[in-house]
Write an enzyme that holds these catalytic residues in place. Structure first.
Site, PDB file in Angstrom:
ATOM      1  N   CYS A 163       0.830  -1.156  -0.102  1.00 38.73           N
ATOM      2  CA  CYS A 163       0.007   0.159   0.135  1.00 38.73           C
ATOM      3  C   CYS A 163       0.832   1.459  -0.010  1.00 38.73           C
ATOM      4  CB  CYS A 163      -0.748   0.110   1.066  1.00 38.73           C
ATOM      5  SG  CYS A 163      -1.840  -1.576   1.362  1.00 38.73           S
ATOM      6  N   HIS A 295      -3.458   7.899   5.791  1.00 35.23           N
ATOM      7  CA  HIS A 295      -3.603   6.499   5.352  1.00 35.23           C
ATOM      8  C   HIS A 295      -4.877   6.141   5.587  1.00 35.23           C
ATOM      9  CE1 HIS A 295      -2.198   2.821   3.622  1.00 35.23           C
ATOM     10  NE2 HIS A 295      -2.435   2.181   4.582  1.00 35.23           N
ATOM     11  N   GLU A 306      -2.433   5.233  13.489  1.00 32.40           N
ATOM     12  CA  GLU A 306      -1.848   6.380  12.698  1.00 32.40           C
ATOM     13  C   GLU A 306      -2.238   7.817  13.402  1.00 32.40           C
ATOM     14  OE1 GLU A 306      -2.080   8.443   8.394  1.00 32.40           O
ATOM     15  OE2 GLU A 306      -3.576   6.619   8.751  1.00 32.40           O
ATOM     16  N   LYS A 327      -9.540   8.060   1.004  1.00 32.26           N
ATOM     17  CA  LYS A 327      -9.947   6.796   0.863  1.00 32.26           C
ATOM     18  C   LYS A 327     -11.629   6.563   1.141  1.00 32.26           C
ATOM     19  CE  LYS A 327      -5.868   4.111   1.810  1.00 32.26           C
ATOM     20  NZ  LYS A 327      -4.992   5.022   2.138  1.00 32.26           N
ATOM     21  N   HIS A 332      -9.735   2.352  -1.198  1.00 30.50           N
ATOM     22  CA  HIS A 332      -8.336   1.905  -0.908  1.00 30.50           C
ATOM     23  C   HIS A 332      -7.839   1.521  -2.142  1.00 30.50           C
ATOM     24  CE1 HIS A 332      -4.584   1.144   0.484  1.00 30.50           C
ATOM     25  NE2 HIS A 332      -4.717   0.361   1.594  1.00 30.50           N
ATOM     26  N   PHE A 391       1.231  -3.052   4.660  1.00 28.71           N
ATOM     27  CA  PHE A 391       1.243  -4.280   5.090  1.00 28.71           C
ATOM     28  C   PHE A 391       3.096  -4.638   4.872  1.00 28.71           C
ATOM     29  CE2 PHE A 391      -2.980  -6.537   4.377  1.00 28.71           C
ATOM     30  CZ  PHE A 391      -3.552  -6.064   5.512  1.00 28.71           C
TER      31      PHE A 391
END
Length: 403
Positions: A163, A295, A306, A327, A332, A391
């Site tokens: 990502c 994010h 976050e 998003k 996403h 990830f």
């Protein structure tokens, strides 16, 4: 001496629109690009929503011979790159083309091609596939096709860090221009993951919402996949000014870290270190930052981690910063997410519009920042950050300044 790096072109394809103007209009309006998806075997899925660019039709943009070589991911990359080049007004001599290249980010490229051919071979029992399957699905297809289409003969490659892919791509392109290794770079990401095989795989992680993407809301229940592409033209600042180019903003700094802890669970320490690294690289004080494009995946672990990382990295300045997760509108887009979100940060800088976090129903006490709920806000911003936390604990943060 380090050179300054301007953003002189933007090209976008997403569920919000098929060009920059339409995508930006969607961000300003707080438009929801998430809906029920239309794909083969959708009835076999338990998660049937996504941010699908329904209006995007490859046959409208490429001829039959071109389409034989281009997966949907690459088509979108080429479309965004062409718009970015046109917006930048780039006309390169042969010598200039030698110092112009491409860095693209993608995590799952060629998924339409892979899904369709697995179906043909294993489900339909066919013994032959198209001879161009390999160039269609190779991870570097987007960068290669862009460089060939525009005659860009400088450094060109693909970054794949889940990502964070396109933030890493933009950061690497920024380094090339700042160091003098290139004068102009196209950078961004593309992804088209809305196919049965990919959706089924993500269902297995149990992090997907069945109804909506609601980052930072106490009622959130998971992320929503999206597709699209975004490409930025990065150009040495004095060159851009000399030719009278429109400058959307300056890439001022880039920070990247690794959590080195867990393959899926995010780390506050890793995220905070990446934010601090971007600020340090930009020579930017925390209280200069007016906007953070988060994010913000709408999973509890990511959102809370976050927000804590932003507070740790920005300190008291976190109380005054505007934060949002776009998003919530464009989904996403995995490897393309960072590039779509960098464009949102540039919208805030260039037009003084903070895009909203839509679908925000109830505040999460663990996400007690100003998350710009539901409606865009006008605010003069001189510096912005764009976060990507992937990830595998691969973190990449871009710092931008208004010019």
């Amino acid at each position: 001496m380090s050179r300054r790096v301007a953003v002189t072109g933007l090209g976008l394809v997403s569920a919000l629109g098929l060009d920059r103007a339409a995508h930006f209009a969607g961000l300003r309006e707080g438009r929801n690009g998430v809906s029920e998806i239309e794909i083969t075997d959708v009835e076999r899925l338990s998660v049937r929503i996504g941010a699908q660019a329904r209006a995007y039709v490859g046959e409208d943009r490429f001829d039959r011979q071109e389409l034989a070589l281009l997966d949907r991911t690459t088509q979108m990359a080429l479309t965004a790159a062409a718009e970015a080049m046109a917006e930048a007004g780039l006309s390169l001599s042969e010598e200039e083309a030698l110092r112009t290249g491409v860095v693209m980010g993608t995590a799952l490229t060629g998924m339409e091609t892979i899904d369709g051919n697995y179906r043909a071979v294993f489900q339909e029992g066919k013994n032959r596939v198209h001879p161009f399957i390999v160039p269609r699905l190779m991870t570097s297809a987007g960068a290669s096709q862009i460089s060939m289409r525009h005659g860009l003969r400088g450094p060109s490659w693909t970054v794949t860090t889940a990502c964070s892919s396109s933030n890493h791509a933009i950061g690497q392109a920024f380094h090339l221009v700042r160091s003098g290794a290139a004068d102009v770079m196209l950078a961004g990401g593309a992804e088209a993951p809305l196919v049965f095989g990919v959706m089924k795989a993500w269902e297995g992680l149990r992090v997907m919402s069945k109804d909506a993407c609601r980052p930072f809301s106490r009622t959130r229940n998971g992320m929503v996949q999206g597709e699209g592409a975004a490409v930025l033209v990065l150009e040495e600042m004095e060159r851009a000014k000399a030719r009278g180019a429109r400058i959307w903003g300056e890439v001022a700094g880039f920070g990247m870290t690794a959590d080195a802890s867990d393959i899926v669970t995010p780390s506050q320490d890793g995220a905070a270190r990446a934010i601090r690294a971007a600020l340090s690289d930009a020579g930017m004080a925390a209280d200069e930052v007016g906007y953070v494009n988060a994010h913000g995946t709408a999973t509890a672990a990511n959102d809370r981690t976050e927000c804590a990382a932003i507070r740790e990295a920005l300190g008291a300045a976190a109380e005054r910063v505007s934060v949002s997760s776009t998003k919530s509108m464009h989904g996403h887009a995995i490897g393309a997410a960072g590039a779509l979100e960098a464009a949102a940060a540039l919208l805030a800088l260039s037009e003084g519009v903070i895009p909203p976090t839509i679908g925000h129903e109830e505040p999460d006490p663990d996400c007690d920042l100003d998350v710009t709920p539901n409606e865009a806000r006008e605010r003069a911003v001189t510096a912005a950050l764009s976060n990507s936390f992937a990830f595998g604990g691969l973190n990449a943060v871009l710092a931008f300044r208004k010019v």
